[in-house]
Design a protein around this motif. Structure first.
Motif, PDB file in Angstrom:
ATOM      1  N   THR A 201      -0.941  10.739   2.484  1.00 57.66           N
ATOM      2  CA  THR A 201      -1.967  10.886   3.509  1.00 57.66           C
ATOM      3  C   THR A 201      -3.229  10.180   3.037  1.00 57.66           C
ATOM      4  OG1 THR A 201      -2.895  12.896   2.537  1.00 57.66           O
ATOM      5  CG2 THR A 201      -1.062  13.176   4.122  1.00 57.66           C
ATOM      6  N   LYS A 202      -4.158   9.998   3.953  1.00 57.19           N
ATOM      7  CA  LYS A 202      -5.426   9.371   3.590  1.00 57.19           C
ATOM      8  C   LYS A 202      -6.139  10.223   2.544  1.00 57.19           C
ATOM      9  CE  LYS A 202      -9.734   7.457   5.175  1.00 57.19           C
ATOM     10  NZ  LYS A 202     -10.668   7.257   6.267  1.00 57.19           N
ATOM     11  N   THR A 203      -6.058  11.538   2.669  1.00 54.88           N
ATOM     12  CA  THR A 203      -6.694  12.443   1.696  1.00 54.88           C
ATOM     13  C   THR A 203      -6.082  12.261   0.313  1.00 54.88           C
ATOM     14  OG1 THR A 203      -7.139  14.023   3.458  1.00 54.88           O
ATOM     15  CG2 THR A 203      -7.238  14.858   1.195  1.00 54.88           C
ATOM     16  N   GLU A 204      -4.749  12.160   0.248  1.00 56.25           N
ATOM     17  CA  GLU A 204      -4.086  11.946  -1.046  1.00 56.25           C
ATOM     18  C   GLU A 204      -4.470  10.587  -1.630  1.00 56.25           C
ATOM     19  OE1 GLU A 204       0.090  14.395  -0.583  1.00 56.25           O
ATOM     20  OE2 GLU A 204      -0.141  12.530   0.553  1.00 56.25           O
ATOM     21  N   LEU A 205      -4.526   9.580  -0.776  1.00 58.13           N
ATOM     22  CA  LEU A 205      -4.933   8.251  -1.242  1.00 58.13           C
ATOM     23  C   LEU A 205      -6.376   8.278  -1.748  1.00 58.13           C
ATOM     24  CD1 LEU A 205      -3.354   6.133   1.607  1.00 58.13           C
ATOM     25  CD2 LEU A 205      -2.688   6.068  -0.805  1.00 58.13           C
ATOM     26  N   TYR A 206      -7.244   8.957  -1.016  1.00 57.31           N
ATOM     27  CA  TYR A 206      -8.642   9.061  -1.435  1.00 57.31           C
ATOM     28  C   TYR A 206      -8.731   9.734  -2.803  1.00 57.31           C
ATOM     29  CZ  TYR A 206     -13.446  10.404  -1.942  1.00 57.31           C
ATOM     30  OH  TYR A 206     -14.706  10.577  -2.462  1.00 57.31           O
TER      31      TYR A 206
ATOM     32  N   ARG B  54     -15.668   4.904   2.207  1.00 52.53           N
ATOM     33  CA  ARG B  54     -15.798   4.130   3.441  1.00 52.53           C
ATOM     34  C   ARG B  54     -14.514   3.386   3.805  1.00 52.53           C
ATOM     35  NH1 ARG B  54     -20.022   3.085   0.283  1.00 52.53           N
ATOM     36  NH2 ARG B  54     -19.383   0.959  -0.173  1.00 52.53           N
ATOM     37  N   MET B  55     -13.460   3.552   3.006  1.00 52.90           N
ATOM     38  CA  MET B  55     -12.231   2.794   3.226  1.00 52.90           C
ATOM     39  C   MET B  55     -11.303   3.490   4.207  1.00 52.90           C
ATOM     40  SD  MET B  55     -11.137   1.523  -0.560  1.00 52.90           S
ATOM     41  CE  MET B  55     -12.199   0.486  -1.552  1.00 52.90           C
ATOM     42  N   SER B  56     -10.570   2.677   4.946  1.00 54.12           N
ATOM     43  CA  SER B  56      -9.503   3.193   5.802  1.00 54.12           C
ATOM     44  C   SER B  56      -8.296   3.504   4.915  1.00 54.12           C
ATOM     45  CB  SER B  56      -9.109   2.147   6.843  1.00 54.12           C
ATOM     46  OG  SER B  56      -8.483   1.037   6.196  1.00 54.12           O
TER      47      SER B  56
ATOM     48  N   LYS C 216      -5.353   2.146   5.036  1.00 52.72           N
ATOM     49  CA  LYS C 216      -4.765   0.865   4.623  1.00 52.72           C
ATOM     50  C   LYS C 216      -5.563   0.249   3.473  1.00 52.72           C
ATOM     51  CE  LYS C 216      -1.680  -1.959   6.604  1.00 52.72           C
ATOM     52  NZ  LYS C 216      -0.302  -1.491   6.501  1.00 52.72           N
ATOM     53  N   GLU C 217      -6.896   0.307   3.556  1.00 53.30           N
ATOM     54  CA  GLU C 217      -7.751  -0.249   2.496  1.00 53.30           C
ATOM     55  C   GLU C 217      -7.582   0.534   1.193  1.00 53.30           C
ATOM     56  OE1 GLU C 217     -11.507  -2.031   5.059  1.00 53.30           O
ATOM     57  OE2 GLU C 217     -11.350   0.143   4.748  1.00 53.30           O
ATOM     58  N   LEU C 218      -7.445   1.856   1.299  1.00 47.04           N
ATOM     59  CA  LEU C 218      -7.216   2.672   0.103  1.00 47.04           C
ATOM     60  C   LEU C 218      -5.888   2.295  -0.550  1.00 47.04           C
ATOM     61  CD1 LEU C 218      -8.427   6.138   1.418  1.00 47.04           C
ATOM     62  CD2 LEU C 218      -9.410   4.887  -0.521  1.00 47.04           C
ATOM     63  N   GLU C 219      -4.837   2.106   0.261  1.00 48.77           N
ATOM     64  CA  GLU C 219      -3.528   1.700  -0.269  1.00 48.77           C
ATOM     65  C   GLU C 219      -3.630   0.383  -1.027  1.00 48.77           C
ATOM     66  OE1 GLU C 219      -1.208   1.655   3.302  1.00 48.77           O
ATOM     67  OE2 GLU C 219      -0.554   3.731   3.064  1.00 48.77           O
ATOM     68  N   LYS C 220      -4.315  -0.578  -0.428  1.00 51.83           N
ATOM     69  CA  LYS C 220      -4.467  -1.905  -1.060  1.00 51.83           C
ATOM     70  C   LYS C 220      -5.285  -1.808  -2.345  1.00 51.83           C
ATOM     71  CE  LYS C 220      -3.956  -4.660   3.118  1.00 51.83           C
ATOM     72  NZ  LYS C 220      -4.609  -5.526   4.096  1.00 51.83           N
ATOM     73  N   ALA C 221      -6.392  -1.050  -2.305  1.00 53.21           N
ATOM     74  CA  ALA C 221      -7.251  -0.905  -3.492  1.00 53.21           C
ATOM     75  C   ALA C 221      -6.495  -0.232  -4.634  1.00 53.21           C
ATOM     76  CB  ALA C 221      -8.510  -0.115  -3.137  1.00 53.21           C
ATOM     77  N   LEU C 222      -5.687   0.774  -4.316  1.00 51.74           N
ATOM     78  CA  LEU C 222      -4.893   1.439  -5.351  1.00 51.74           C
ATOM     79  C   LEU C 222      -3.828   0.513  -5.914  1.00 51.74           C
ATOM     80  CD1 LEU C 222      -4.637   4.968  -3.753  1.00 51.74           C
ATOM     81  CD2 LEU C 222      -5.588   4.444  -6.011  1.00 51.74           C
ATOM     82  N   ALA C 223      -3.203  -0.265  -5.055  1.00 47.92           N
ATOM     83  CA  ALA C 223      -2.188  -1.212  -5.517  1.00 47.92           C
ATOM     84  C   ALA C 223      -2.821  -2.230  -6.468  1.00 47.92           C
ATOM     85  CB  ALA C 223      -1.540  -1.920  -4.337  1.00 47.92           C
TER      86      ALA C 223
END
Length: 185
Positions: free
Chosen positions: A152-157, A170-172, A174-181
């Motif tokens: 979820t977005k919360t887990e990604l955050y 401020r990330m969506s 999708k942006e959180l997924e990319k930043a973590l990758a």
């Protein structure tokens, strides 16, 4: 009361021994057991390498961790029930057993002699946090690789916060997924 680092390390060792015994007995799904073994051994090793080994100048332990990592990768790639799987399992079990025996008879007693009880508890807290961080990262990677169970977005955050990724609030998704990758590569 917080557990000291020696208690935590030994508890992980016992859990690893249980997983090897379960794998040897044929009880349960071998792939799931290997996945659990991989996660625990990897997280445990990284926590030891970051928290404990620098205090003790434990170069030999690092070499043993590398050996176990290679053997664990062989076990993960092998087909359960095959001779390659049986061989990789046997080699890994012997390697890890030797490492555990050596660590519990030499390294941990040295740590106990040279570290106060308060420091051992503080190290325990740091060790537990580092191990949990690795377990979460491994779980995230496994979910991402399998294509199922998306976070979820919360887990990604939360993972982005742990990785100290700037601008995460401020990330969506999708942006959180990319930043973590990017942070993990």
């Amino acid at each position: 009361m917080a557990a000291d680092v020696i208690t935590l390390i030994k508890a992980d060792h016992r859990k690893v021994e249980e997983l090897f015994a379960k794998l040897s007995s044929g009880r349960g799904d071998p792939r799931a057991i290997v996945a659990a073994l991989h996660a625990l051994l990897t997280a445990h090793a990284r926590a030891e390498e970051d928290v404990i080994y620098p205090r003790l100048d434990a170069h030999h332990g690092l070499e043993q961790h590398k050996e176990a990592e290679v053997l664990l990768d062989s076990l993960k790639r092998a087909e359960p029930g095959g001779t390659e799987f049986a061989g990789a399992h046997a080699l890994l079990a012997v390697s890890v057993s030797h490492h555990v025996q050596e660590e519990e008879s030499t390294l941990l007693p040295l740590l106990a002699r040279t570290t106060s009880e308060r420091e051992l508890r503080d190290l325990g807290r740091t060790f537990r946090q580092r191990r949990q961080q690795e377990l979460r990262a491994l779980t995230w990677k496994a979910r991402a690789a399998s294509g199922g169970g998306h976070l979820t977005k919360t887990e990604l955050y939360e993972r982005a916060r742990e990785a100290d990724i700037p601008g995460r609030s401020r990330m969506s998704k999708k942006e959180l997924e990319k930043a973590l990758a990017r942070a993990r590569s």
